[in-house]
Design a protein around this motif. Structure first.
Motif, PDB file in Angstrom:
ATOM      1  N   UNK A  34      -1.955  -9.701   6.731  1.00 51.62           N
ATOM      2  CA  UNK A  34      -2.932 -10.734   7.100  1.00 51.62           C
ATOM      3  C   UNK A  34      -3.993 -10.130   8.029  1.00 51.62           C
ATOM      4  N   UNK A  35      -3.524  -9.495   9.109  1.00 49.87           N
ATOM      5  CA  UNK A  35      -4.490  -8.849  10.005  1.00 49.87           C
ATOM      6  C   UNK A  35      -5.079  -7.600   9.351  1.00 49.87           C
ATOM      7  N   UNK A  36      -4.244  -6.933   8.579  1.00 50.48           N
ATOM      8  CA  UNK A  36      -4.696  -5.719   7.884  1.00 50.48           C
ATOM      9  C   UNK A  36      -5.916  -6.002   7.009  1.00 50.48           C
ATOM     10  N   UNK A  37      -5.852  -7.093   6.252  1.00 52.03           N
ATOM     11  CA  UNK A  37      -6.993  -7.434   5.389  1.00 52.03           C
ATOM     12  C   UNK A  37      -8.253  -7.686   6.218  1.00 52.03           C
ATOM     13  N   UNK A  38      -8.072  -8.350   7.353  1.00 58.90           N
ATOM     14  CA  UNK A  38      -9.234  -8.646   8.201  1.00 58.90           C
ATOM     15  C   UNK A  38      -9.855  -7.340   8.725  1.00 58.90           C
ATOM     16  N   UNK A  39      -8.993  -6.382   9.088  1.00 58.60           N
ATOM     17  CA  UNK A  39      -9.493  -5.083   9.579  1.00 58.60           C
ATOM     18  C   UNK A  39     -10.223  -4.342   8.447  1.00 58.60           C
ATOM     19  N   UNK A  40      -9.580  -4.302   7.276  1.00 58.55           N
ATOM     20  CA  UNK A  40     -10.208  -3.611   6.134  1.00 58.55           C
ATOM     21  C   UNK A  40     -11.574  -4.203   5.831  1.00 58.55           C
ATOM     22  N   UNK A  41     -11.624  -5.526   5.815  1.00 58.87           N
ATOM     23  CA  UNK A  41     -12.869  -6.206   5.437  1.00 58.87           C
ATOM     24  C   UNK A  41     -13.954  -5.969   6.481  1.00 58.87           C
ATOM     25  N   UNK A  42     -13.568  -6.058   7.775  1.00 59.85           N
ATOM     26  CA  UNK A  42     -14.545  -5.874   8.850  1.00 59.85           C
ATOM     27  C   UNK A  42     -15.254  -4.528   8.706  1.00 59.85           C
ATOM     28  N   UNK A  43     -14.491  -3.514   8.333  1.00 62.86           N
ATOM     29  CA  UNK A  43     -15.081  -2.170   8.190  1.00 62.86           C
ATOM     30  C   UNK A  43     -15.503  -1.875   6.753  1.00 62.86           C
ATOM     31  N   UNK A  44     -15.696  -2.943   5.992  1.00 70.16           N
ATOM     32  CA  UNK A  44     -16.225  -2.859   4.615  1.00 70.16           C
ATOM     33  C   UNK A  44     -15.407  -1.914   3.732  1.00 70.16           C
ATOM     34  N   UNK A  45     -14.116  -1.881   3.964  1.00 67.14           N
ATOM     35  CA  UNK A  45     -13.179  -1.064   3.168  1.00 67.14           C
ATOM     36  C   UNK A  45     -13.523   0.422   3.228  1.00 67.14           C
ATOM     37  N   UNK A  46     -14.252   0.833   4.273  1.00 70.74           N
ATOM     38  CA  UNK A  46     -14.672   2.237   4.345  1.00 70.74           C
ATOM     39  C   UNK A  46     -13.946   3.012   5.437  1.00 70.74           C
ATOM     40  N   UNK A  47     -13.736   2.383   6.605  1.00 74.08           N
ATOM     41  CA  UNK A  47     -13.167   3.143   7.730  1.00 74.08           C
ATOM     42  C   UNK A  47     -11.651   3.356   7.589  1.00 74.08           C
ATOM     43  N   UNK A  48     -10.943   2.290   7.195  1.00 77.68           N
ATOM     44  CA  UNK A  48      -9.479   2.382   7.091  1.00 77.68           C
ATOM     45  C   UNK A  48      -9.030   2.259   5.641  1.00 77.68           C
ATOM     46  N   UNK A  49      -8.003   3.027   5.269  1.00 73.66           N
ATOM     47  CA  UNK A  49      -7.388   2.798   3.960  1.00 73.66           C
ATOM     48  C   UNK A  49      -6.569   1.506   4.064  1.00 73.66           C
ATOM     49  N   UNK A  50      -6.114   1.001   2.928  1.00 74.37           N
ATOM     50  CA  UNK A  50      -5.290  -0.216   2.934  1.00 74.37           C
ATOM     51  C   UNK A  50      -4.043  -0.002   3.814  1.00 74.37           C
ATOM     52  N   UNK A  51      -3.377   1.129   3.614  1.00 73.26           N
ATOM     53  CA  UNK A  51      -2.149   1.404   4.370  1.00 73.26           C
ATOM     54  C   UNK A  51      -2.415   1.497   5.868  1.00 73.26           C
ATOM     55  N   UNK A  52      -3.512   2.124   6.227  1.00 70.35           N
ATOM     56  CA  UNK A  52      -3.849   2.237   7.656  1.00 70.35           C
ATOM     57  C   UNK A  52      -4.071   0.850   8.264  1.00 70.35           C
ATOM     58  N   UNK A  53      -4.768   0.005   7.527  1.00 75.61           N
ATOM     59  CA  UNK A  53      -5.030  -1.350   8.032  1.00 75.61           C
ATOM     60  C   UNK A  53      -3.718  -2.138   8.136  1.00 75.61           C
TER      61      UNK A  53
END
Ligand code: GLY
Length: 351
Positions: free
Chosen positions: A245-264
């Motif tokens: 849930x939070x992971x998706x928010x992190x991924x989206x905030x950084x436009x799927x560029x800064x963090x990989x899915x697993x990192x988020x």
């Protein structure tokens, strides 16, 4: 490794995990498919490394068409999907033929969705080549493409005829892509299997690879058992979203560029566990164990500075969170997870 079987009311299929299986894939496919045409969908990375090997295995017995996509999340789009439909139609594929998804999660999800929808459904096989795809996305039938408004917004449940997993292909994975998959392996330990978690904590790199077949088996076993009880993701399957849930928010905030899915997801798992501890739901010091394992596998854990309102908005848009309530996945301790239904307005306590 014994073959796993996913047993669903409408469909059963095997998951075969075996080092070097790619060198025998022709025999395996001949056993389950007797027609002529096979379309293999892959990306340029996988094609370069393993394209010739898979073609050689199949060329004598089948008519093969390779559809090679650009690697990366951008390929999981409606435009690329349409390109894939066109290529499959040019190949004059029918519902009696076969499609193979040969690649990581992007290739698997997009191929599965194309197979589910073109001509109202063409059988497909998953040959996942990333750790994340081998232990998660190739199993359980979730197939999808992204829309500009978010990930996986157009999708379906459509199971493959079989999943063939060759752990040897992980040797050529980029370190960061391997760690990306390790975040989901750690997730299985957190939600269901303390022994897996403890083993991961003690293995060095060499030992990890020695045990990789067993690790993949354990993860696929957890996933298939959950999917058998809750195929359509209305209950227990939601546990697989621990950290997401939070992971998706992190991924989206950084436009799927800064963090990989697993990192988020790693950040999400640590953060929600800290909140669980603060609320007295999670045993004290559990987040320290998670931090230790994430650091060991080169994964981030610290929540980046993000606007709370934005996080709440992103979580609210998630397709699973319609209505007044939402489900939060927490762990009581490593190996034991729970679904907590909360009022959406109470999400602030968890971010
Ligand atoms: N990746 C989570 C699920 O398949 O439900």
């Amino acid at each position: 490794m014994p073959t796993l079987k996913v047993n669903l009311p409408e469909k059963n299929y095997p998951i075969l995990i075996q080092k070097g299986i790619l060198n025998h894939i022709g025999e395996k496919i001949k056993k389950i498919y007797q027609n002529k045409k096979i379309a293999i969908i892959t990306d340029t990375h996988v094609e370069k490394l393993y394209g010739a090997r898979i073609k050689k295995q199949l060329d004598n017995d089948f008519e093969i068409k390779m559809i090679v996509l650009e690697p990366g999340e951008k390929s999981k789009s409606m435009d690329v999907l349409q390109h894939v439909y066109n290529k499959l139609l040019e190949f004059e594929i029918t519902r009696g033929d076969l499609i193979i998804a040969f690649g990581g999660g992007v290739v698997g999800d997009l191929t599965g969705f194309a197979a589910a929808t073109l001509l109202r459904g063409i059988p497909f096989i998953q040959i996942p080549t990333s750790l994340l795809a081998q232990i998660d996305s190739s199993v359980g039938g979730k197939v999808a493409v992204n829309l500009p408004k978010g990930k996986n917004l157009v999708g379906n449940f459509y199971h493959p005829k079989a999943v063939f997993i060759d752990p040897d292909v992980l040797k050529t994975l980029d370190k960061r892509v391997f760690s990306d998959g390790m975040a989901e392996v750690i997730k299985y330990g957190c939600i269901r299997n303390k022994k897996l978690f403890d083993d991961l904590l003690k293995y060095n790199d060499e030992e990890l690879f020695e045990h990789i077949e067993q690790i993949i088996y354990t993860c696929c076993h957890i996933k298939k058992s959950i999917v058998e009880r809750d195929e359509l993701d209305t209950g227990e399957r939601m546990l697989l979203n621990f950290g997401h849930t939070l992971g998706h928010a992190v991924e989206k905030h950084y436009k799927y560029e800064k963090y990989t899915h697993g990192e988020a997801v790693a950040i999400g798992m640590y953060h929600i566990t800290k909140k669980g501890e603060a609320l007295g739901i999670t045993d004290k010091k559990t987040s320290d164990c998670i931090k230790e394992i994430l650091c060991k596998y080169h994964l981030p854990y610290e929540m980046p500075a993000m606007d709370q309102e934005e996080i709440i908005k992103t979580i609210g848009l998630d397709k699973k969170n319609k209505g007044q309530y939402m489900n939060i996945i927490l762990i009581k301790k490593v190996g034991e997870s729970l679904i907590k239904k909360i009022y959406k307005k109470d999400i602030v306590a968890f971010i």
